[in-house]
Motif scaffolding. Structure first.
Motif, PDB file in Angstrom:
ATOM      1  N   ARG A  37       0.801  -1.225   0.000  1.00 57.38           N
ATOM      2  CA  ARG A  37       0.000   0.000   0.000  1.00 57.38           C
ATOM      3  C   ARG A  37       0.834   1.276   0.000  1.00 57.38           C
ATOM      4  O   ARG A  37       0.353   2.331  -0.416  1.00 57.38           O
ATOM      5  N   LEU A  38       2.086   1.193   0.477  1.00 57.66           N
ATOM      6  CA  LEU A  38       2.879   2.408   0.637  1.00 57.66           C
ATOM      7  C   LEU A  38       4.244   2.332  -0.039  1.00 57.66           C
ATOM      8  O   LEU A  38       4.556   3.142  -0.909  1.00 57.66           O
ATOM      9  N   ILE A  39       5.063   1.378   0.381  1.00 51.47           N
ATOM     10  CA  ILE A  39       6.446   1.364  -0.089  1.00 51.47           C
ATOM     11  C   ILE A  39       6.518   1.140  -1.596  1.00 51.47           C
ATOM     12  O   ILE A  39       7.189   1.896  -2.320  1.00 51.47           O
ATOM     13  N   ASN A  40       5.844   0.126  -2.094  1.00 51.67           N
ATOM     14  CA  ASN A  40       5.908  -0.145  -3.537  1.00 51.67           C
ATOM     15  C   ASN A  40       5.271   0.960  -4.378  1.00 51.67           C
ATOM     16  O   ASN A  40       5.853   1.374  -5.395  1.00 51.67           O
ATOM     17  N   PRO A  41       4.089   1.464  -4.014  1.00 54.06           N
ATOM     18  CA  PRO A  41       3.540   2.579  -4.803  1.00 54.06           C
ATOM     19  C   PRO A  41       4.434   3.813  -4.783  1.00 54.06           C
ATOM     20  O   PRO A  41       4.596   4.484  -5.808  1.00 54.06           O
ATOM     21  N   TYR A  42       5.004   4.126  -3.628  1.00 57.28           N
ATOM     22  CA  TYR A  42       5.890   5.290  -3.559  1.00 57.28           C
ATOM     23  C   TYR A  42       7.118   5.078  -4.442  1.00 57.28           C
ATOM     24  O   TYR A  42       7.581   6.004  -5.118  1.00 57.28           O
ATOM     25  N   ARG A  43       7.621   3.860  -4.452  1.00 52.69           N
ATOM     26  CA  ARG A  43       8.821   3.571  -5.235  1.00 52.69           C
ATOM     27  C   ARG A  43       8.531   3.524  -6.733  1.00 52.69           C
ATOM     28  O   ARG A  43       9.354   3.969  -7.549  1.00 52.69           O
ATOM     29  N   ASN A  44       7.380   3.004  -7.107  1.00 46.07           N
ATOM     30  CA  ASN A  44       7.122   2.693  -8.515  1.00 46.07           C
ATOM     31  C   ASN A  44       6.326   3.746  -9.271  1.00 46.07           C
ATOM     32  O   ASN A  44       6.340   3.760 -10.503  1.00 46.07           O
ATOM     33  N   VAL A  45       5.602   4.596  -8.563  1.00 53.33           N
ATOM     34  CA  VAL A  45       4.851   5.660  -9.241  1.00 53.33           C
ATOM     35  C   VAL A  45       5.733   6.907  -9.258  1.00 53.33           C
ATOM     36  O   VAL A  45       6.085   7.432  -8.203  1.00 53.33           O
ATOM     37  N   PRO A  46       6.123   7.394 -10.429  1.00 55.45           N
ATOM     38  CA  PRO A  46       7.107   8.481 -10.484  1.00 55.45           C
ATOM     39  C   PRO A  46       6.567   9.841 -10.064  1.00 55.45           C
ATOM     40  O   PRO A  46       7.346  10.749  -9.794  1.00 55.45           O
ATOM     41  N   TRP A  47       5.262   9.978 -10.010  1.00 56.11           N
ATOM     42  CA  TRP A  47       4.709  11.316  -9.757  1.00 56.11           C
ATOM     43  C   TRP A  47       3.452  11.184  -8.918  1.00 56.11           C
ATOM     44  O   TRP A  47       2.493  10.526  -9.303  1.00 56.11           O
ATOM     45  N   TRP A  48       3.478  11.790  -7.752  1.00 59.38           N
ATOM     46  CA  TRP A  48       2.281  11.889  -6.922  1.00 59.38           C
ATOM     47  C   TRP A  48       1.878  13.351  -6.839  1.00 59.38           C
ATOM     48  O   TRP A  48       2.745  14.233  -6.752  1.00 59.38           O
ATOM     49  N   PRO A  49       0.586  13.644  -6.849  1.00 54.86           N
ATOM     50  CA  PRO A  49       0.162  15.053  -6.817  1.00 54.86           C
ATOM     51  C   PRO A  49       0.732  15.832  -5.641  1.00 54.86           C
ATOM     52  O   PRO A  49       1.022  17.022  -5.762  1.00 54.86           O
ATOM     53  N   TRP A  50       0.905  15.164  -4.499  1.00 53.58           N
ATOM     54  CA  TRP A  50       1.404  15.868  -3.318  1.00 53.58           C
ATOM     55  C   TRP A  50       2.926  16.022  -3.334  1.00 53.58           C
ATOM     56  O   TRP A  50       3.497  16.685  -2.467  1.00 53.58           O
ATOM     57  N   LEU A  51       3.577  15.421  -4.315  1.00 49.00           N
ATOM     58  CA  LEU A  51       5.038  15.486  -4.370  1.00 49.00           C
ATOM     59  C   LEU A  51       5.528  16.567  -5.323  1.00 49.00           C
ATOM     60  O   LEU A  51       6.516  17.238  -5.062  1.00 49.00           O
ATOM     61  N   ARG A  52       4.820  16.747  -6.416  1.00 43.57           N
ATOM     62  CA  ARG A  52       5.184  17.818  -7.346  1.00 43.57           C
ATOM     63  C   ARG A  52       3.893  18.413  -7.901  1.00 43.57           C
ATOM     64  O   ARG A  52       3.223  17.802  -8.719  1.00 43.57           O
ATOM     65  N   CYS A  53       3.567  19.592  -7.433  1.00 46.49           N
ATOM     66  CA  CYS A  53       2.295  20.226  -7.809  1.00 46.49           C
ATOM     67  C   CYS A  53       2.511  21.270  -8.897  1.00 46.49           C
ATOM     68  O   CYS A  53       2.186  22.448  -8.728  1.00 46.49           O
ATOM     69  N   GLY A  54       3.119  20.875 -10.001  1.00 48.75           N
ATOM     70  CA  GLY A  54       3.324  21.816 -11.098  1.00 48.75           C
ATOM     71  C   GLY A  54       4.202  22.970 -10.665  1.00 48.75           C
ATOM     72  O   GLY A  54       5.282  22.790 -10.119  1.00 48.75           O
ATOM     73  N   ASN A  55       3.728  24.188 -10.897  1.00 51.05           N
ATOM     74  CA  ASN A  55       4.497  25.373 -10.528  1.00 51.05           C
ATOM     75  C   ASN A  55       4.169  25.867  -9.122  1.00 51.05           C
ATOM     76  O   ASN A  55       4.717  26.862  -8.673  1.00 51.05           O
ATOM     77  N   ARG A  56       3.249  25.183  -8.440  1.00 52.53           N
ATOM     78  CA  ARG A  56       2.878  25.609  -7.092  1.00 52.53           C
ATOM     79  C   ARG A  56       3.775  24.938  -6.060  1.00 52.53           C
ATOM     80  O   ARG A  56       4.138  23.771  -6.202  1.00 52.53           O
ATOM     81  N   PRO A  57       4.126  25.647  -4.988  1.00 56.08           N
ATOM     82  CA  PRO A  57       4.867  24.991  -3.912  1.00 56.08           C
ATOM     83  C   PRO A  57       4.030  23.870  -3.308  1.00 56.08           C
ATOM     84  O   PRO A  57       2.804  23.945  -3.262  1.00 56.08           O
ATOM     85  N   ASP A  58       4.693  22.828  -2.856  1.00 59.39           N
ATOM     86  CA  ASP A  58       3.979  21.740  -2.209  1.00 59.39           C
ATOM     87  C   ASP A  58       3.405  22.199  -0.879  1.00 59.39           C
ATOM     88  O   ASP A  58       3.931  23.103  -0.232  1.00 59.39           O
ATOM     89  N   ASN A  59       2.322  21.535  -0.458  1.00 59.24           N
ATOM     90  CA  ASN A  59       1.705  21.892   0.810  1.00 59.24           C
ATOM     91  C   ASN A  59       2.056  20.865   1.884  1.00 59.24           C
ATOM     92  O   ASN A  59       2.971  20.059   1.724  1.00 59.24           O
ATOM     93  N   ASN A  60       1.297  20.886   2.978  1.00 58.26           N
ATOM     94  CA  ASN A  60       1.626  20.050   4.131  1.00 58.26           C
ATOM     95  C   ASN A  60       1.556  18.555   3.844  1.00 58.26           C
ATOM     96  O   ASN A  60       2.106  17.760   4.605  1.00 58.26           O
ATOM     97  N   TRP A  61       0.885  18.150   2.776  1.00 60.42           N
ATOM     98  CA  TRP A  61       0.840  16.723   2.456  1.00 60.42           C
ATOM     99  C   TRP A  61       2.245  16.142   2.311  1.00 60.42           C
ATOM    100  O   TRP A  61       2.496  14.998   2.678  1.00 60.42           O
TER     101      TRP A  61
END
Length: 364
Positions: free
Chosen positions: A192-216
């Protein structure tokens, strides 16, 4: 406000330094396990009784399944509270049962703990309905179990189970009938966590385009780092994952000004700056202090933001969507100030703790 130098964590916490200084997989035990009776017996008697009493209140908790229609409430009517009440109550119960067993050490709470672990592992999604999305079924109101979403509360749940295994794993494993439970914890955290974090290259809370990331970003990373340090046994995979976490937290920090101000409001400091502290504290603890970064000016400014915004009592300067009255996590604030050597922050944490005690509030 001017921006701090970019990627300040990656410059300091390089893969080579992580490799050189992190404890070996399986060796990290920052808090005493339940079988360390000398450590747990050293608790003040009043605190021990309080922990046991809190566990007793949940000993006979009914781990009733959460219905699909309860999850569907959010899509059908917009109601999220019915699901969230059940979701968070389960985790609250397990939290207290684990600490009660550690404090008492007689095995009285173990079956209740196992019931809680198993019930949570049986959930289709560890997050909450507003954070669920199903790429193959975009109109679905239920989670798509083949596409695990790494959200705030999935990460929190994983950390809760990882710490449960760290504290009580040996006792659960001592019974051959229940030893499979700790394997289940590891399996679910990986899936649920380690493999998805490792294998999905982009999560919305990790890189939000040109906006700074938030508390997520730091909120999730603080829990992911705990899971990785406690669960991942392959040193190269662990290094890869932690290096990604460091780079991910830089994405968050790169959006900060040099004054350390939290653009989301003072109330979010506890899930932004304080979660960043917690993530970095796990790395410090897992390296006997070699990976400490408390001397970085931006980290110190982020900590000092909290006392600078204080008005009086529970009142803080509010803006954005942050509340004016804030129940401060006193322990995090105090430890943050202790690590950075900032007396104003540690004193503010102590002040918040005194208020919490006086008002009967408990940090969890």
């Amino acid at each position: 406000m001017a921006k701090e130098t970019l990627d300040i964590l990656s410059e300091r916490l390089t893969p080579n330094r992580l490799r050189a200084h992190l404890s070996l997989p399986g060796d990290w035990q920052p808090f005493p396990a339940a079988e360390n009776r000398e450590a747990w017996s050293a608790l003040p008697e009043a605190q021990r009784r309080e922990l046991v009493g809190q566990g007793e209140a949940w000993h006979d908790y009914d781990w009733a399944p959460i219905r699909a229609t309860t999850f569907l409430d959010f899509r059908r009517s917009g109601n999220r509270s019915r699901f969230e009440d059940m979701h968070f109550t389960r985790r609250h119960a397990l939290h207290h049962l684990v600490l009660a067993e550690c404090a008492e050490g007689q095995g009285r709470f173990l079956d209740a703990v196992i019931n809680g672990i198993w019930a949570i592992c049986e959930e289709s999604f560890w997050g909450i309905p507003p954070h669920s999305f199903a790429p193959l079924h975009p109109h679905a109101g239920l989670p798509e179990v083949t596409y695990p979403v790494v959200d705030l509360f999935a990460a929190e749940t994983g950390a809760l189970l990882a710490w449960t295994r760290s504290l009580l794993g040996a006792r659960i494993d001592a019974d051959p009938h229940t030893a499979i439970v700790t394997d289940r914890i590891e399996h679910e955290i990986r899936a649920r966590l380690i493999n998805p974090y490792r294998n999905v290259p982009w999560w919305p809370w990790l890189r939000c385009g040109n906006r700074p990331d938030n508390n997520w970003n730091p909120w999730i990373h603080s829990n992911l780092i705990a899971c990785i340090l406690l669960i991942e046994t392959d040193p190269e995979v662990r290094l890869e994952l932690l290096s990604r976490c460091v780079a991910g937290m830089d994405v968050f920090l790169n959006g900060y000004g040099t004054d350390g101000g939290c653009d989301e409001g003072t109330a979010y400091w506890q899930r932004a700056g304080a979660s960043l502290f917690e993530a970095l504290e796990w790395l410090r603890l897992a390296s006997d202090g070699e990976l400490a970064v408390w001397d970085l000016p931006l980290i110190r400014e982020i900590g000092l933001f909290l006392p600078r915004m204080h008005v009086s009592g529970d009142w803080y300067v509010n803006y954005a969507d942050g509340m004016a009255r804030v129940h401060v996590d006193a322990d995090l604030a105090w430890r943050f100030g202790l690590r950075t050597g900032d007396a104003a922050l540690s004193a503010h944490g102590a002040y918040a703790a005194s208020r919490n005690v006086a008002l009967g509030r408990v940090d969890e």
